[in-house]
Design an enzyme around this catalytic site. Structure first.
Site, short mmCIF file in Angstrom:
data_model
loop_
_atom_site.label_atom_id
_atom_site.label_comp_id
_atom_site.label_asym_id
_atom_site.label_seq_id
_atom_site.Cartn_x
_atom_site.Cartn_y
_atom_site.Cartn_z
N CYS A 281 6.42 -4.93 15.76
CA CYS A 281 5.68 -4.02 16.84
C CYS A 281 4.43 -4.19 17.07
O CYS A 281 3.38 -4.47 16.01
CB CYS A 281 6.07 -2.58 16.10
SG CYS A 281 7.70 -2.26 15.52
N CYS B 226 6.45 -6.91 7.22
CA CYS B 226 7.53 -6.29 7.89
C CYS B 226 7.75 -7.58 8.98
O CYS B 226 6.92 -8.52 9.30
CB CYS B 226 7.01 -5.45 8.61
SG CYS B 226 8.39 -4.45 9.87
N GLU C 107 0.97 -1.18 0.14
CA GLU C 107 -0.08 -0.08 0.05
C GLU C 107 0.75 1.29 0.07
O GLU C 107 2.01 1.24 0.51
CB GLU C 107 -0.81 -0.10 1.10
CG GLU C 107 -2.16 -1.13 1.07
CD GLU C 107 -2.71 -1.03 2.36
OE1 GLU C 107 -2.70 -0.58 3.33
OE2 GLU C 107 -3.86 -1.76 2.16
N CYS D 44 1.18 -2.38 15.30
CA CYS D 44 1.17 -2.10 14.02
C CYS D 44 0.61 -3.07 13.05
O CYS D 44 0.83 -4.34 13.34
CB CYS D 44 2.62 -1.97 13.46
SG CYS D 44 2.90 -1.86 11.74
N CYS E 58 3.48 8.83 1.05
CA CYS E 58 3.77 7.61 1.96
C CYS E 58 4.12 6.39 1.38
O CYS E 58 3.23 5.52 0.88
CB CYS E 58 2.91 7.59 3.35
SG CYS E 58 3.38 6.48 4.36
N CYS F 69 -1.35 6.05 10.17
CA CYS F 69 0.03 5.61 10.76
C CYS F 69 -0.13 4.14 11.29
O CYS F 69 -0.99 4.05 12.17
CB CYS F 69 0.68 6.52 11.79
SG CYS F 69 2.14 5.97 12.39
#
Ligand code: SF4
Length: 336
Positions: free
Chosen positions: A115, A111, A91, A118, A104, A329
């Site tokens: 975290c 990933c 994305e 996220c 962005c 975010c």
């Protein structure tokens, strides 16, 4: 299989030209077609000889592809879904503002950093993006011509794909490439120090570090990478670098209710960042399904900012954008 040319640096194009016995100036001509005139077929590269175009066409490809889906937020933010190698998806978010338009971009499919706050982290890691796939996001969104700033804060940890990220940054900022000012590009990391070291040596782009707590134990609960790369070591490392004045170092701090928004955290941050030229960006946490964390309330966020500013730490609050389309975010997950 044909070799991909989009995403090649000038050095790599020079090598292509050399092995194909083409005049050396052809490398610069190709880079201008690819990155400045945005021509993505060899037949369109009209200042190359017919023989050169034919030879290149046989051995090389130029892969540039538009997004396959998009979503529009009520605040004007647009989220795009791109298909990348092996039928995977990433994305990219376009954020229009009054005086700037920010893209962005993502650097990995998923990933591996895990975290806890996220959505991308929840998805796990599926692969690195090539430099061409990173740049494709920038040239293939419909608003490509109006982008003023780029942040690498999308899916993935840029320093975990440092080779391709550095290639993309070189192409973005070189006169033979997009010729963009490095001061318009920010790369965000959770603090992988080997990558940060290379990034500081080889680019002049801004650096943002995701901090979220000044305390080892608390940060590690939120971000497992704290174990290998503690915030204390990251700050020490940054203090030892000779960082140009125009390069901005910022720390991102997502505000979690009751977890990292207390007077103790103001004190901890002041102690940790003492003596480092930097700024802090406070970010509201955007609740996501399955993550039992809550954002701090507005009064607390304002209070936290004031206290840090009083302590001499330049602190701002980042506006939340695209929350209704899961584009804010920490919310990117390729679930359209
Ligand atoms: Fe990865 Fe960044 Fe999400 Fe952490 S916050 S899991 S580094 S994408």
């Amino acid at each position: 299989m044909q070799e991909e040319l989009f995403g090649s640096t000038i050095k790599e194009l020079e090598e292509v030209v050399r092995v194909n016995h083409l005049p050396s100036y052809t490398a610069l001509q190709i880079s201008r077609w690819l990155y400045q005139k945005k021509i993505h077929s060899f037949s369109g590269m009209t200042n190359l000889s017919k023989a050169a175009r034919k030879a290149l066409n046989e051995k090389y490809s130029i892969h540039v592809s538009p997004p396959v889906q998009e979503q529009l937020s009520k605040d004007g933010t647009r989220k795009y879904l791109f298909r990348v190698q092996l039928n995977r998806y990433i994305e990219t978010v376009f954020i229009p503002e009054k005086n700037r338009n920010t893209l962005c971009a993502s650097t990995q499919v998923g990933c591996k950093m895990g975290c806890v706050f996220c959505m991308t982290g929840k998805q796990g890691f599926q692969g690195n993006l090539s430099s061409g796939e990173i740049l494709n996001q920038i040239i293939s969104v419909p608003e490509a011509g109006s982008i003023t700033n780029i942040v690498f804060m999308g899916m993935g940890e840029p320093m975990d794909n440092i080779e391709n990220v550095l290639k993309a940054l070189e192409i973005l900022t070189s006169p033979w490439g997009f010729a963009m000012s490095p001061s318009r590009i920010t790369v965000s990391t959770i603090g992988l120090m080997p990558g940060m070291h290379e990034f500081i040596l080889k680019t002049r782009c801004h650096l943002a570090i995701s901090l979220n707590s000044p305390f080892q134990e608390e940060r590690q609960k939120l971000m497992p990478a704290e174990k290998a790369y503690p915030a204390v070591a990251i700050v020490k490392f940054l203090k030892e670098q000779s960082i140009e004045r125009q390069r901005r170092i910022s720390f991102e701090y997502i505000m979690f209710r009751g977890l990292n928004d207390t007077p103790r955290h103001v004190k901890g941050l002041t102690r940790l960042l003492n003596g480092l030229r930097c700024r802090i960006n406070l970010i509201r946490f955007h609740p996501v399904p399955g993550i039992p964390l809550q954002t701090s309330d507005e009064t607390t966020i304002q209070w936290f900012r004031e206290k840090l500013n009083e302590k001499g730490l330049l602190t701002t609050i980042r506006a939340s954008r695209g929350q209704d389309i899961m584009a804010a975010c920490g919310m990117l997950s390729t679930q359209f």
